[in-house]
Enzyme design. Structure first.
Site, PDB file in Angstrom:
ATOM      1  N   PHE A   1     -59.411  -8.709 -28.031  1.00 61.11           N
ATOM      2  CA  PHE A   1     -59.287  -7.296 -27.619  1.00 61.11           C
ATOM      3  C   PHE A   1     -58.184  -6.591 -28.410  1.00 61.11           C
ATOM      4  O   PHE A   1     -58.430  -5.586 -29.100  1.00 61.11           O
ATOM      5  CB  PHE A   1     -59.006  -7.287 -26.111  1.00 61.11           C
ATOM      6  CG  PHE A   1     -58.521  -5.995 -25.539  1.00 61.11           C
ATOM      7  CD1 PHE A   1     -59.173  -4.794 -25.818  1.00 61.11           C
ATOM      8  CD2 PHE A   1     -57.417  -5.975 -24.695  1.00 61.11           C
ATOM      9  CE1 PHE A   1     -58.725  -3.598 -25.266  1.00 61.11           C
ATOM     10  CE2 PHE A   1     -56.966  -4.795 -24.127  1.00 61.11           C
ATOM     11  CZ  PHE A   1     -57.611  -3.602 -24.425  1.00 61.11           C
TER      12      PHE A   1
ATOM     13  N   ILE B   1     -57.970 -23.159 -35.033  1.00 63.13           N
ATOM     14  CA  ILE B   1     -56.598 -23.624 -35.340  1.00 63.13           C
ATOM     15  C   ILE B   1     -56.162 -24.801 -34.464  1.00 63.13           C
ATOM     16  O   ILE B   1     -55.158 -25.440 -34.737  1.00 63.13           O
ATOM     17  CB  ILE B   1     -55.563 -22.479 -35.243  1.00 63.13           C
ATOM     18  CG1 ILE B   1     -55.489 -21.943 -33.805  1.00 63.13           C
ATOM     19  CG2 ILE B   1     -55.855 -21.359 -36.225  1.00 63.13           C
ATOM     20  CD1 ILE B   1     -54.175 -22.159 -33.178  1.00 63.13           C
TER      21      ILE B   1
ATOM     22  N   THR C   1     -46.298 -12.420 -23.511  1.00 59.92           N
ATOM     23  CA  THR C   1     -46.967 -11.824 -22.344  1.00 59.92           C
ATOM     24  C   THR C   1     -45.926 -11.342 -21.327  1.00 59.92           C
ATOM     25  O   THR C   1     -44.830 -11.914 -21.229  1.00 59.92           O
ATOM     26  CB  THR C   1     -47.886 -12.856 -21.656  1.00 59.92           C
ATOM     27  OG1 THR C   1     -48.346 -12.305 -20.416  1.00 59.92           O
ATOM     28  CG2 THR C   1     -47.174 -14.162 -21.348  1.00 59.92           C
TER      29      THR C   1
ATOM     30  N   TYR D   1     -49.597 -21.164 -18.184  1.00 60.26           N
ATOM     31  CA  TYR D   1     -49.692 -20.183 -19.281  1.00 60.26           C
ATOM     32  C   TYR D   1     -48.334 -19.523 -19.512  1.00 60.26           C
ATOM     33  O   TYR D   1     -47.800 -19.520 -20.631  1.00 60.26           O
ATOM     34  CB  TYR D   1     -50.751 -19.150 -18.904  1.00 60.26           C
ATOM     35  CG  TYR D   1     -50.832 -17.960 -19.825  1.00 60.26           C
ATOM     36  CD1 TYR D   1     -51.365 -18.082 -21.104  1.00 60.26           C
ATOM     37  CD2 TYR D   1     -50.388 -16.699 -19.416  1.00 60.26           C
ATOM     38  CE1 TYR D   1     -51.449 -16.979 -21.951  1.00 60.26           C
ATOM     39  CE2 TYR D   1     -50.473 -15.596 -20.256  1.00 60.26           C
ATOM     40  CZ  TYR D   1     -51.004 -15.745 -21.519  1.00 60.26           C
ATOM     41  OH  TYR D   1     -51.076 -14.656 -22.352  1.00 60.26           O
TER      42      TYR D   1
HETATM   43  C1  UGA Z   1     -53.358 -10.973 -16.900  1.00 58.50           C
HETATM   44  C2  UGA Z   1     -52.811 -12.061 -17.829  1.00 58.50           C
HETATM   45  O1  UGA Z   1     -52.595 -13.217 -17.215  1.00 58.50           O
HETATM   46  C3  UGA Z   1     -51.583 -11.670 -18.545  1.00 58.50           C
HETATM   47  O2  UGA Z   1     -51.130 -12.665 -19.424  1.00 58.50           O
HETATM   48  C4  UGA Z   1     -51.889 -10.504 -19.314  1.00 58.50           C
HETATM   49  O3  UGA Z   1     -50.746 -10.128 -20.026  1.00 58.50           O
HETATM   50  C5  UGA Z   1     -52.293  -9.453 -18.357  1.00 58.50           C
HETATM   51  O4  UGA Z   1     -53.473  -9.831 -17.629  1.00 58.50           O
HETATM   52  C6  UGA Z   1     -52.596  -8.226 -19.090  1.00 58.50           C
HETATM   53  O5  UGA Z   1     -53.726  -7.767 -19.102  1.00 58.50           O
HETATM   54  O6  UGA Z   1     -51.644  -7.749 -19.731  1.00 58.50           O
HETATM   55  P1  UGA Z   1     -53.170  -9.987 -14.425  1.00 58.50           P
HETATM   56  O7  UGA Z   1     -52.572  -8.623 -14.444  1.00 58.50           O
HETATM   57  O8  UGA Z   1     -52.897 -10.788 -13.207  1.00 58.50           O
HETATM   58  O9  UGA Z   1     -52.637 -10.796 -15.715  1.00 58.50           O
HETATM   59  O10 UGA Z   1     -54.743  -9.871 -14.667  1.00 58.50           O
HETATM   60  P2  UGA Z   1     -56.010  -9.304 -13.903  1.00 58.50           P
HETATM   61  O11 UGA Z   1     -57.028 -10.376 -13.907  1.00 58.50           O
HETATM   62  O12 UGA Z   1     -56.404  -8.024 -14.513  1.00 58.50           O
HETATM   63  O13 UGA Z   1     -55.562  -9.086 -12.378  1.00 58.50           O
HETATM   64  C7  UGA Z   1     -54.807  -8.015 -11.930  1.00 58.50           C
HETATM   65  C8  UGA Z   1     -54.704  -8.083 -10.435  1.00 58.50           C
HETATM   66  O14 UGA Z   1     -55.955  -7.704  -9.869  1.00 58.50           O
HETATM   67  C9  UGA Z   1     -54.404  -9.469  -9.861  1.00 58.50           C
HETATM   68  O15 UGA Z   1     -53.537  -9.323  -8.786  1.00 58.50           O
HETATM   69  C10 UGA Z   1     -55.755  -9.985  -9.377  1.00 58.50           C
HETATM   70  O16 UGA Z   1     -55.643 -10.888  -8.325  1.00 58.50           O
HETATM   71  C11 UGA Z   1     -56.414  -8.700  -8.952  1.00 58.50           C
HETATM   72  N1  UGA Z   1     -57.902  -8.649  -9.005  1.00 58.50           N
HETATM   73  C12 UGA Z   1     -58.581  -9.125 -10.095  1.00 58.50           C
HETATM   74  C13 UGA Z   1     -58.594  -8.041  -7.963  1.00 58.50           C
HETATM   75  O17 UGA Z   1     -58.000  -7.624  -6.955  1.00 58.50           O
HETATM   76  N2  UGA Z   1     -59.960  -7.945  -8.033  1.00 58.50           N
HETATM   77  C14 UGA Z   1     -60.669  -8.408  -9.099  1.00 58.50           C
HETATM   78  O18 UGA Z   1     -61.913  -8.252  -9.101  1.00 58.50           O
HETATM   79  C15 UGA Z   1     -59.961  -9.012 -10.162  1.00 58.50           C
END
Ligand code: UGA
Length: 373
Positions: free
Chosen positions: A19, A77, A142, A180
């Site tokens: 991305f 890699i 990150t 991670y």
């Molecule tokens: C992720 C990665 O782990 C990080 O390394 C990365 O830097 C970051 O995304 C990013 O995009 O910068 P996170 O923010 O937890 O971290 O990723 P998401 O999967 O987008 O989740 C965000 C929040 O939404 C979390 O609390 C998750 O539990 C929640 N979520 C996710 C929902 O409530 N519903 C969903 O359908 C999916």
């Protein structure tokens, strides 16, 4: 490099097909001031990005944009037999931009060893090569390295994440999501130590929740568990409820990939060497929202712009973290970046507000799915 070469650096983009990488590739190509090598196993996002840029420019100016040529290298890699080739590639470039990682919490939970193998071990080889050949390293880390916000535990503690001052707080080993972030944290410490002891010229970038075109697949296009935007977009497209993990009160600050890419370009340019041996948060604190409010905002935009007559807006449903991701998941309650450091060193400022960027990205996915169907 002599001064005549300074505007024509050879740049090696590792993990260019992801991305962040695909957006950077397109932007660097447009600037036409460098020679680019893009390494990844899949170049479809780059091709897509280039095709979209051509379409956009033709719409604006009636002509196709000129730009630097991209040389593609298809190399895994992680395979030990490819180490030598990787080392040669690094030796042959001036700047190495390392974006190789698994960036998806669902994968940290389902495949912690795979996450470690790519995210940690593969990265060590890259850092060692940069040290050996004295190459400038721009390393994507990150925001997860900050871990949990101390403000949740200690009253009066600041919520802001500061590159130079904040403590980095990881969860227990049994919540293997943290493999991670722990690996990324150790890589940052390793790079920093090479800067101190061996003069490595580096910049570490901590991206804070970038979103944009091509972020992830949608779950109805491909099986898997992508990041939250793609889940919500998919739910709106299919009419299924939007899932709020553990209630959706956790907060994130979203940065549009267009803003992020401008920050990356300035870091690569490194005017006055002000970005050397620095760590930068790259994010937009003004776009902080709870996940619940993100779901509501995306639903509002859907209703205003994309909903067909007679269609009913899907609702929200609550789901536990364990049910959604499996055992070993843990969450980060709040992530708020201080961005004074990158502002001061590059003059960068994020410009896109949350609603504005969501409208553009949702429009993109809406059009894309329409054209697939
Ligand atoms: C992720 C990665 O782990 C990080 O390394 C990365 O830097 C970051 O995304 C990013 O995009 O910068 P996170 O923010 O937890 O971290 O990723 P998401 O999967 O987008 O989740 C965000 C929040 O939404 C979390 O609390 C998750 O539990 C929640 N979520 C996710 C929902 O409530 N519903 C969903 O359908 C999916």
């Amino acid at each position: 490099m002599d001064s005549s070469d300074r505007h024509q650096p050879d740049i090696l983009l590792l993990g260019a097909g992801g991305f962040i990488g695909s957006h950077l590739c397109v932007a660097l190509r447009r600037r036409n001031r460098c020679r680019l090598t893009a390494l990844d196993l899949d170049r479809s996002k780059i091709d897509q990005g280039l095709a979209e840029a051509v379409e956009f420019d033709a719409g604006v100016s009636g002509s196709t944009p000129a730009g630097s040529e991209i040389r593609y290298v298809d190399l895994d890699i992680v395979q030990p037999e490819n180490r030598e080739r990787l080392d040669e590639l690094i030796a042959g470039h001036d700047i190495v931009v390392n974006m190789i990682a698994v960036c998806n919490p669902a994968l940290y939970v389902s495949d912690p060893l795979g996450t470690f193998e790519i995210g940690f071990r593969g990265n060590l080889d890259i850092i060692d090569s940069c040290v050996r050949h004295d190459r400038r390293l721009i390393h994507f880390s990150t925001c997860e390295v900050y871990g949990k916000s101390p403000a949740v535990y200690v009253e009066d503690e600041a919520f802001w994440f500061d590159e130079e001052e904040s403590n980095l707080i990881m969860g227990p080993v049994s919540r293997h999501r943290w493999i991670y972030a722990s690996g990324k944290q150790l890589l940052e410490r390793y790079i920093h130590a090479h800067g101190l002891q061996n003069g490595l010229d580096y910049t570490i970038i901590r991206p804070f929740n970038y979103i944009g075109q091509r972020i992830d697949y949608l779950p109805s296009e491909q099986t898997g568990n992508p990041r939250v935007f793609s889940h919500f977009m998919n739910a709106l497209l299919t009419g299924e409820p939007l899932s709020l993990v553990n209630g959706g009160e956790q907060r994130r600050a979203y940065l549009y990939i267009r803003d992020a890419t401008e920050a990356h370009l300035r870091i690569i340019e490194n005017e006055g060497n002000l970005c050397s041996r620095r760590i930068f948060n790259v994010g937009n604190p003004a776009n902080e929202t709870s996940i619940r409010d993100l779901a509501v905002l995306m639903s509002d935009i859907w209703r205003e712009r994309f909903m067909s007559p007679g269609e009913v807006l899907p609702g929200l449903r609550e789901v536990s973290g364990e049910e959604f991701y499996g055992v070993g998941y843990d969450d980060i309650d709040r992530r708020l970046p201080l961005i004074d450091a990158i502002r001061e060193c590059t003059g960068w400022e994020p410009v896109y507000g949350l609603r504005e960027m969501l409208v553009e990205i949702m429009e993109y996915y809406h059009r894309r799915v329409g054209s697939i169907a």
